[in-house]
Structures are given as C-alpha cells and as structure tokens.
Scaffold this active site. Sequence first.
Site, PDB file in Angstrom:
ATOM      1  N   PHE A 203      20.372  23.249   1.555  1.00 30.73           N
ATOM      2  CA  PHE A 203      19.929  23.596   2.822  1.00 30.73           C
ATOM      3  C   PHE A 203      20.898  23.642   3.862  1.00 30.73           C
ATOM      4  O   PHE A 203      21.034  24.615   4.649  1.00 30.73           O
ATOM      5  CB  PHE A 203      18.718  22.902   3.025  1.00 30.73           C
ATOM      6  CG  PHE A 203      18.035  23.051   4.409  1.00 30.73           C
ATOM      7  CD1 PHE A 203      17.122  24.116   4.861  1.00 30.73           C
ATOM      8  CD2 PHE A 203      18.276  22.144   5.344  1.00 30.73           C
ATOM      9  CE1 PHE A 203      16.658  24.402   6.102  1.00 30.73           C
ATOM     10  CE2 PHE A 203      17.709  22.054   6.663  1.00 30.73           C
ATOM     11  CZ  PHE A 203      17.111  23.192   7.015  1.00 30.73           C
ATOM     12  N   SER A 216      16.503  32.804  -3.670  1.00 28.55           N
ATOM     13  CA  SER A 216      16.322  31.188  -3.563  1.00 28.55           C
ATOM     14  C   SER A 216      14.934  30.849  -3.523  1.00 28.55           C
ATOM     15  O   SER A 216      14.070  31.342  -3.300  1.00 28.55           O
ATOM     16  CB  SER A 216      17.111  31.083  -2.182  1.00 28.55           C
ATOM     17  OG  SER A 216      17.054  29.746  -1.819  1.00 28.55           O
ATOM     18  N   TYR A 472      14.400  22.581 -14.695  1.00 33.16           N
ATOM     19  CA  TYR A 472      15.528  22.334 -14.062  1.00 33.16           C
ATOM     20  C   TYR A 472      16.470  21.482 -14.915  1.00 33.16           C
ATOM     21  O   TYR A 472      16.004  20.158 -14.819  1.00 33.16           O
ATOM     22  CB  TYR A 472      15.593  22.244 -12.785  1.00 33.16           C
ATOM     23  CG  TYR A 472      16.784  22.035 -11.710  1.00 33.16           C
ATOM     24  CD1 TYR A 472      16.931  22.977 -10.749  1.00 33.16           C
ATOM     25  CD2 TYR A 472      17.568  21.059 -11.812  1.00 33.16           C
ATOM     26  CE1 TYR A 472      18.197  23.160 -10.257  1.00 33.16           C
ATOM     27  CE2 TYR A 472      18.641  20.866 -11.265  1.00 33.16           C
ATOM     28  CZ  TYR A 472      18.825  22.051 -10.151  1.00 33.16           C
ATOM     29  OH  TYR A 472      20.082  22.225  -9.470  1.00 33.16           O
TER      30      TYR A 472
HETATM   31  C1  LIG Z   1      24.613  21.643  -4.731  1.00 31.64           C
HETATM   32  C2  LIG Z   1      23.957  22.850  -4.844  1.00 31.64           C
HETATM   33  C3  LIG Z   1      22.521  23.080  -4.780  1.00 31.64           C
HETATM   34  C4  LIG Z   1      21.669  24.111  -4.528  1.00 31.64           C
HETATM   35  N1  LIG Z   1      20.393  23.960  -4.635  1.00 31.64           N
HETATM   36  C5  LIG Z   1      19.815  25.129  -4.537  1.00 31.64           C
HETATM   37  C6  LIG Z   1      18.243  25.305  -4.438  1.00 31.64           C
HETATM   38  O1  LIG Z   1      17.512  24.068  -4.350  1.00 31.64           O
HETATM   39  N2  LIG Z   1      17.662  26.293  -4.290  1.00 31.64           N
HETATM   40  C7  LIG Z   1      18.254  27.473  -4.469  1.00 31.64           C
HETATM   41  O2  LIG Z   1      17.629  28.400  -4.432  1.00 31.64           O
HETATM   42  N3  LIG Z   1      19.848  27.711  -4.529  1.00 31.64           N
HETATM   43  C8  LIG Z   1      20.459  26.570  -4.638  1.00 31.64           C
HETATM   44  N4  LIG Z   1      21.688  26.455  -4.823  1.00 31.64           N
HETATM   45  C9  LIG Z   1      22.519  27.825  -5.006  1.00 31.64           C
HETATM   46  C10 LIG Z   1      22.788  28.198  -3.517  1.00 31.64           C
HETATM   47  O3  LIG Z   1      22.720  27.426  -2.623  1.00 31.64           O
HETATM   48  C11 LIG Z   1      21.777  29.586  -3.423  1.00 31.64           C
HETATM   49  O4  LIG Z   1      22.179  30.620  -3.935  1.00 31.64           O
HETATM   50  C12 LIG Z   1      21.811  30.396  -1.869  1.00 31.64           C
HETATM   51  O5  LIG Z   1      20.892  30.918  -1.479  1.00 31.64           O
HETATM   52  C13 LIG Z   1      23.376  30.859  -1.409  1.00 31.64           C
HETATM   53  O6  LIG Z   1      23.239  31.001  -0.068  1.00 31.64           O
HETATM   54  P1  LIG Z   1      24.617  31.023   1.028  1.00 31.64           P
HETATM   55  O7  LIG Z   1      24.236  31.370   2.202  1.00 31.64           O
HETATM   56  O8  LIG Z   1      25.408  29.951   0.445  1.00 31.64           O
HETATM   57  O9  LIG Z   1      25.334  32.362  -0.003  1.00 31.64           O
HETATM   58  P2  LIG Z   1      26.518  32.781  -0.475  1.00 31.64           P
HETATM   59  O10 LIG Z   1      27.158  31.570  -1.435  1.00 31.64           O
HETATM   60  O11 LIG Z   1      27.364  32.745   0.755  1.00 31.64           O
HETATM   61  O12 LIG Z   1      26.589  33.907  -1.226  1.00 31.64           O
HETATM   62  C14 LIG Z   1      25.626  34.047  -2.485  1.00 31.64           C
HETATM   63  C15 LIG Z   1      25.464  35.610  -2.716  1.00 31.64           C
HETATM   64  O13 LIG Z   1      24.831  36.284  -1.687  1.00 31.64           O
HETATM   65  C16 LIG Z   1      25.598  37.379  -0.995  1.00 31.64           C
HETATM   66  N5  LIG Z   1      25.417  37.339   0.275  1.00 31.64           N
HETATM   67  C17 LIG Z   1      25.334  36.087   1.184  1.00 31.64           C
HETATM   68  N6  LIG Z   1      24.920  36.544   2.361  1.00 31.64           N
HETATM   69  C18 LIG Z   1      24.648  37.770   2.423  1.00 31.64           C
HETATM   70  C19 LIG Z   1      24.304  38.839   3.437  1.00 31.64           C
HETATM   71  N7  LIG Z   1      23.879  38.624   4.711  1.00 31.64           N
HETATM   72  N8  LIG Z   1      24.047  39.978   2.970  1.00 31.64           N
HETATM   73  C20 LIG Z   1      24.206  40.525   1.725  1.00 31.64           C
HETATM   74  N9  LIG Z   1      24.664  39.606   0.635  1.00 31.64           N
HETATM   75  C21 LIG Z   1      24.845  38.385   1.188  1.00 31.64           C
HETATM   76  C22 LIG Z   1      27.082  36.949  -1.326  1.00 31.64           C
HETATM   77  O14 LIG Z   1      27.829  38.203  -1.102  1.00 31.64           O
HETATM   78  C23 LIG Z   1      26.813  36.378  -2.867  1.00 31.64           C
HETATM   79  O15 LIG Z   1      26.921  37.371  -3.580  1.00 31.64           O
HETATM   80  C24 LIG Z   1      22.483  25.327  -4.782  1.00 31.64           C
HETATM   81  C25 LIG Z   1      23.708  25.543  -4.986  1.00 31.64           C
HETATM   82  C26 LIG Z   1      24.585  24.214  -4.967  1.00 31.64           C
HETATM   83  C27 LIG Z   1      26.002  24.251  -5.049  1.00 31.64           C
END
Ligand SMILES: Cc1cc2nc3c(=O)[nH]c(=O)nc-3n(C[C@H](O)[C@H](O)[C@H](O)COP(=O)(O)OP(=O)(O)OC[C@H]3O[C@@H](n4cnc5c(N)ncnc54)[C@H](O)[C@@H]3O)c2cc1C
Length: 552
Positions: A203, A216, A472
Amino acid sequence: MTGMKWWGWGEDGVSFVHDDKPALAPFLKRALDLDADEVTARPPAFEELDVPKPRLGESLEAALADAVGPGWLSVDAFDRLVHARGKSLRDLVRQRRGELGRLPDAVVRPADEGQVEAVLRAVLDADAVLVPFGGGTSISGSLEAAPDERRAVVSLDLSRLSRVLAVDATARLARIEAGALGPDLERQLTAQGWTLGHFPDSFAHSTLGGWIATRSSGMQSDRYGDIADLTRAVRVATPAGLLATRPVPATSTGPSVREMVLGSEGRLGVITEATVHVRRVPPRRLILGYLFPSWAEGLAAMQAIAASEAQASVTRVSDAAETSFSFATRKDPTPRDRLMSGALRTYLTRRRGFDVDAMCLSFVGYEGSERHVATQRRHVGRIVGRHGGVCIGGSPGELYDQKKFDTPYIRDFLLDRGALADVSETAAPWSRLGAVYDAAMAAAHGAFHRLGVRGYAMCHLSHSYHSGACLYFTFAFKPTSGGDELAQYDTVKSAIQQSFVDSGATLSHHHAVGTEHAQWLEQDLSAPGVALLHGLFDGIDPGHNLNPGKIV
Ligand SMILES: Cc1cc2nc3c(=O)[nH]c(=O)nc-3n(C[C@H](O)[C@H](O)[C@H](O)COP(=O)(O)OP(=O)(O)OC[C@H]3O[C@@H](n4cnc5c(N)ncnc54)[C@H](O)[C@@H]3O)c2cc1C
C-alpha cells in the site's frame, strides 16, 4: 523521485531488526540454519555500479522534453536505475549483484493526461518503448525491458498524477488520477469522510494505476472487493487515442473493455484516471485473533464464514508453520504478556486438547456500526466455536494491523544473511483448496530436498469469495554455497507454481503475470485464451511499443 531503495524494499534508512524479537534468532537457526547475527552480504554502494549510458537519440529527447517540459525529463543514472525494475526476489538479487539489466534511457514525469498522450505520441513516432511506472512494486517482472531491446526505452512515471479529482457522493464514486499512491489517495478521501478500502501489503508504495494494471487485491477485499470490483471506469492513453469507459454500475456492451484494461500491465496504454467505488469511513474497525486446533479446521471455518450471513472484512488463517513464524516475530513480551500466554497455553492444551505445534492463528476483521460489528462478531464466534477455535481477543489483530506494512522488509534482512525468501500465491475453489495446499507444500519440500537445502514453507488463506479463496505461500532457504542462487530459487518457485496449475488453481491470485508467471499462462487459460490476448495486444499496439514481452 521515488522514495524506495534501489536494491530493496521501502524507505532508505528503514529496515527490519531482530534484536527486539527474542524468539526470532532461534527460530531462524532451527528453520533455515541461519545465524541472525551474521551479516554475510550487503548491496554495493550506488557509486560502485557501472551504469550504462542512455541511448535516447536527440529527436526523441527533444520531443519528450517538449511533451513534459524540460525539468520533467530525466536521464540521470540513479533515476533510471530505480525505474528499471520492480521488487521481485529476482530483481533484488540482481540489483544487489550489480547486474543492472536493460535500464530505461529516460524517465519522464507528465503532469496530466494531455502530457501522457504527448509522451505516447513521441514514443510511437520514434518507434521507442514505453513502460508505465506506478510505484515500482511489481513482484512479477512487469517493469523491466527485455535485455536485448535495441529501441530506446522510456519509463513514464505517473507520480505527478496524484489527485482525487472529484467524489460523487450520491453514486459513491470517486475520480482519481492513476499515479496516486495508496497513502495519498486515502488521505484525500478520508479528509472528505470516504475510503477506497484497498490496502495491499505494498500500500505505502503502490499506486491506483498499478493496482488496476495488475488486478491487485487488498487486505479488506472480503468487504470492499478486489481492485477489479472497485474499478467502475478507466481512461487510458492508447496508440488508437484516448480510451474512456463510462462509470455505469453494469453494461451490456459486449466483452468488457474495462476488464481488458484490468491486468493489462501497460500493454494497452497508460491508465491516466479511474472512477472507483468509495464508501464512508466505518465508525468501527476491529480485527480479532482466533486459534484453531488444526489447518483443516481453520480452512473449514473460513469456508463456513464465507458461506454464512457474516460479512467479515478480513478472513485469514495461517497454517501451523506460519503460526510458528508469527509467534517468533513477536516483540519482547512484558511479564504480563508472559503470564497471559502461559495461561492461554495451559488452557488450550489441558482444557481444549490443542497440540501447540499444530495450532493455527487466524484473524477476522469487522467493520461498520458498533451494532453491526457486534452482530457479525457473534455470528463468526459461533462458527469458530463449531470448528474448535478460540477467540484470543483484539491485541493480536491490532498488532498484525500495525505490522503488516513492515513485513516486506524481512526479505532484505534475510538477503543480508545469505537466505532467499519469496512468495507464490493462487486461488482455487473451496472444494480444491486442501489439495492445492498439499500439492504446493509437497512441491516446495520436494524442491528443497532435490537442492539439498534446509528450507521453510508456510501458507495462509486470505481473500475469501463465494466459491473459493486465495492461498498465499511464503518460502525461504539458504542456497548451497558455490551454486547459482537464482537457479536454486527457480527450482523451488517453479515447483510451487507448477503444482498450482496442475491442481486446478490459477498461476496468481493478485500478483499478475509479468514475465515471472508467463510460462504458466497457457496451462491456466488454454491456447485459445492466450491467442485472444495476443490479438488484443497486437490490435492496439501493432509496433509492440507498449511494455512488450509482459503477460504473453
Ligand atoms: C512486498 C510486496 C508486497 C506486495 N503485496 C501485495 C498485496 O498485498 N496485494 C497485491 O495485489 N499486490 C501486492 N504486491 C504486488 C504489487 O504491489 C502490485 O502488483 C501493485 O499493484 C503494483 O502497483 P505499482 O503502482 O507499484 O505498479 P508498478 O510496479 O509500477 O507497475 C506494475 C505494472 O503495472 C503497469 N502500470 C503501472 N501503472 C500503470 C498505469 N498508470 N497505466 C498502465 N500500466 C501501469 C506497469 O507498467 C507494470 O506492468 C506486493 C509487492 C511487494 C514487493
């Protein structure tokens, strides 16, 4: 500039420590043969890295600067480095080794939708590659350009598109810019008494656009839904122009274009804005802890809660291995805590016949009015009782709620001590969950055995639905010395992933496909399903300029 470490999780200067958790060092010794006090590896200093020069080309550079204004185009080495990858274990290991991969040649930060469209036009005109960047928390390799990409690569950072634009209080919908980070958008919404209710563990560092682009799921999904349920409409800058769907509650306009954008990982365009469900901030939030005598009883109780009239916001149960790990990460107990846990232990073992090595910790969350919470609590209490469970009150839940955003820091702590830890998660129907669990655990332990390492695997159920739930898994091991640690990691990760698809579960419940999970896509969706995705991506992006190589 993103505030995250380039080599690990979270804020610079914040890290996981074990000194205040007396049970953790013995636990790590037992589980992984790891010495918690022995730091064996540290990431190199940024100055030691050999960062390749950008290859942007003068005309693209000028067009991008024109699109966003000169101050918002960056070719700075550090900036390019932090935008090159996400936070998968493979990403972290290679960053720490100084293997930087194909860095973007530039990072652009448009201020609004018009500028996003201008950047996209510039990239397409130059036949370059565009990678949208939200918070950079991708855990499935969704951000990195292919190592052999010869075209210029541009990372489009959405951090300046961070506003809640409007709340329609009657429809309970909010228009929010796609680059808003979790805390930013919740702050803006709660100031007006609203919440999106989407709280993934990432988050603090992930964005609305990233959540949508990866499908997500947040901790309170049982009540609020996954981001796919919360997202009513999207606006996306695509090579064919601005795609806009309407924020209607339901529609019969053929295959859902909104659904096509969900999980598209930047391959269809750049999401600039979304209209999402919001709800009034609940007057009362409560997370209660429960203990079950076994995993089977815990699973059965979660299923019974999902099938009942109880409307929990969180349903989560850990297996015995994850329960032991949770207890091992408890902070130094006070004398009163010691007394209480001694009394609880006596009660559980003597009066309730629990085997402490088999018991499973669970959290169930409640939200709403005091009355609603009290009623739901009673409902759940009866179900828990029928499955031999015991309520252990609000403190473990509160602690879990506070700790959950800190847990990701443990991966770096383990990497510093030479151990690898990662996750694999899936979803399956209730009728198959037990078998999926058994298969994944057998796969993990089989892989540890083949590698000749002492490993640990643990699991929890979270995100319950009408027909099933998410499982998970977290696994950790210390690779054998002299071996290729990423090859050893692949042995374990692939075995677990393969067990998912072999036992009828999906390759991922909420971590998306990226490159990490792409090899299982056809088994999950069938060959015609994959052909449909190819058609979709090729149709809108015939030049493969948008984050190519992800998903398929
Ligand atoms: C420690 C850890 C914990 C996590 N916990 C969770 C969890 O509880 N639940 C969960 O769902 N996920 C979790 N994740 C995975 C990750 O946080 C999710 O996939 C999150 O949705 C990615 O969001 P971001 O903004 O960081 O996207 P990014 O990592 O920046 O991008 C992810 C993908 O989305 C694309 N993208 C990003 N923004 C846009 C946009 N505006 N338009 C089009 N494409 C876009 C990017 O090109 C890329 O392909 C976790 C990851 C880690 C490392």
